[in-house]
Write a protein that holds these residues in place. Structure first.
Motif, mmCIF file in Angstrom:
data_model
loop_
_atom_site.group_PDB
_atom_site.id
_atom_site.type_symbol
_atom_site.label_atom_id
_atom_site.label_comp_id
_atom_site.label_asym_id
_atom_site.label_seq_id
_atom_site.Cartn_x
_atom_site.Cartn_y
_atom_site.Cartn_z
ATOM 1 N N ASP A 156 21.900 -24.125 56.850
ATOM 2 C CA ASP A 156 22.174 -24.066 55.417
ATOM 3 C C ASP A 156 23.680 -24.190 55.224
ATOM 4 O O ASP A 156 24.417 -23.201 55.189
ATOM 5 C CB ASP A 156 21.668 -22.736 54.842
ATOM 6 N N LEU A 158 25.591 -25.053 52.714
ATOM 7 C CA LEU A 158 26.183 -24.494 51.497
ATOM 8 C C LEU A 158 26.372 -22.988 51.627
ATOM 9 O O LEU A 158 27.421 -22.434 51.250
ATOM 10 C CB LEU A 158 25.296 -24.810 50.285
ATOM 11 N N SER A 159 25.379 -22.325 52.178
ATOM 12 C CA SER A 159 25.485 -20.876 52.387
ATOM 13 C C SER A 159 26.599 -20.546 53.370
ATOM 14 O O SER A 159 27.340 -19.576 53.183
ATOM 15 C CB SER A 159 24.151 -20.337 52.898
ATOM 16 N N MET A 160 26.749 -21.361 54.413
ATOM 17 C CA MET A 160 27.827 -21.162 55.372
ATOM 18 C C MET A 160 29.185 -21.356 54.717
ATOM 19 O O MET A 160 30.152 -20.641 55.010
ATOM 20 C CB MET A 160 27.676 -22.137 56.555
ATOM 21 N N PHE A 162 30.060 -20.683 51.611
ATOM 22 C CA PHE A 162 30.423 -19.483 50.854
ATOM 23 C C PHE A 162 30.758 -18.309 51.776
ATOM 24 O O PHE A 162 31.630 -17.495 51.468
ATOM 25 C CB PHE A 162 29.301 -19.112 49.881
ATOM 26 N N SER A 163 30.081 -18.229 52.910
ATOM 27 C CA SER A 163 30.367 -17.156 53.864
ATOM 28 C C SER A 163 31.784 -17.274 54.418
ATOM 29 O O SER A 163 32.516 -16.283 54.530
ATOM 30 C CB SER A 163 29.372 -17.188 55.025
ATOM 31 N N HIS A 274 23.705 -16.154 59.431
ATOM 32 C CA HIS A 274 22.849 -17.277 59.050
ATOM 33 C C HIS A 274 21.785 -17.661 60.077
ATOM 34 O O HIS A 274 20.917 -18.483 59.784
ATOM 35 C CB HIS A 274 23.722 -18.503 58.751
#
Length: 309
Positions: A156, A158-160, A162-163, A274
């Protein structure tokens, strides 16, 4: 207090190595610390990096863009490609392959600046590369991870993104702002930051190793070998790229160390956040954190002894 901090900074590699061994043989020594603390600890390390940044450090990016671009291209090409190649050559399991690839896709580590200084390399270039690769990391790290590992695990991106912004970029920005507007606090704190970061990294390694001690003991030798080769290839190829492009010796040293020394704590953090279904993916980052401090110290001695030749 200052003597204690100097001792911790000087023998960071030894302390991290001993912590890893103790955590492996006596997991109870660190297993009581939950893995959720990895991200706050990494954030504190990044906050410390922000406190040490000076507006003058940004000048190299604009005054010597060619050197920085060469270094960052080497960083984000050599290490991810070598990670993928080593994972294939040694037939690593998806968990371990993912962990090695995550390490390869991360930006340069903050310890690289200290090692470059000890190696008598181009410190300004090292700092410029660390800053630039860190700023690029929210985009490039998830993207390259998806390209390299997306065929066998779900990534993912996109999630990475933001992280990385949350764990890396924001703490650096806060540290930089405090450095700019609270110079008295910064001047008092900066002498303790190397030791502070060393302790945080030591805890990260201890937490990861203790929580995965049993699995590490069963496949430890193989992944240690792969991590060592990954780091050594980065150091050698980084220097070779500089030589190939006919850069001066100090620049070659800086690129070598910057490419070979990764922000492996970030790799373990991303694996924890993740890829919880692949717990062993945190291991390569922990091993890299131990090994690159040892190899970095050895390379610093080698490079400095050559006297610019």
């Amino acid at each position: 207090m200052k003597r204690i901090c100097d001792f911790i900074s000087r023998y960071m590699g030894v302390i991290v190595l001993l912590t890893a061994v103790v955590s492996l043989l006596l997991p109870a020594s660190f297993v009581w610390v939950d893995t959720v603390y990895i991200n706050p600890l990494l954030g504190l390390v990044m906050f410390g990096m922000g406190l040490t940044l000076n507006p003058n450090d940004f000048k190299i990016v604009f005054s010597r863009p060619k050197d920085v671009i060469i270094g960052c291209l080497a960083q984000f090409i050599i290490m991810p490609v070598m990670a993928w190649v080593l994972a294939k050559v040694f037939h690593l399991s998806p968990e371990l392959a993912l962990g090695v690839i995550l390490v390869g896709c991360c930006p340069g580590g903050t310890a690289s600046n200290v090692i470059t200084y000890l190696a008598k390399g181009d410190l300004a270039l090292s700092v410029g590369m660390t800053m630039t690769s860190t700023v690029l990391a929210p985009v490039l790290t998830p993207l390259i991870t998806w390209m390299m590992a997306g065929t066998f695990v779900h990534v993912d991106a996109l999630s990475m993104f933001f992280s990385i912004v949350q764990v890396v970029i924001l703490p650096i920005v806060v540290g930089f702002v405090i450095q700019k507007y609270c110079p008295r606090f910064t001047s008092r704190a900066v002498g303790y930051l190397p030791a502070f970061s060393s302790v945080a990294i030591t805890f990260i390694v201890g937490i990861i190793v203790s929580h995965n001690a049993e699995k590490l003991l069963t496949s430890g030798l193989l992944i240690i070998l792969v991590v060592m080769l990954h780091n050594i290839c980065g150091l050698l190829l980084g220097f070779s790229i500089g030589k190939l492009l006919k850069l001066e010796y100090k620049k070659c040293v800086a690129i070598s160390i910057e490419v070979g020394m990764q922000n492996s704590g970030l790799a373990s953090s991303l694996a924890t956040l993740h890829f919880a279904a692949y717990p062993m993916a945190t291991i390569p980052g922990a091993i890299f954190s131990v090994w690159h401090n040892i190899s970095g110290a050895l390379m610093a001695r080698l490079y400095s002894s050559r006297g610019g030749k």
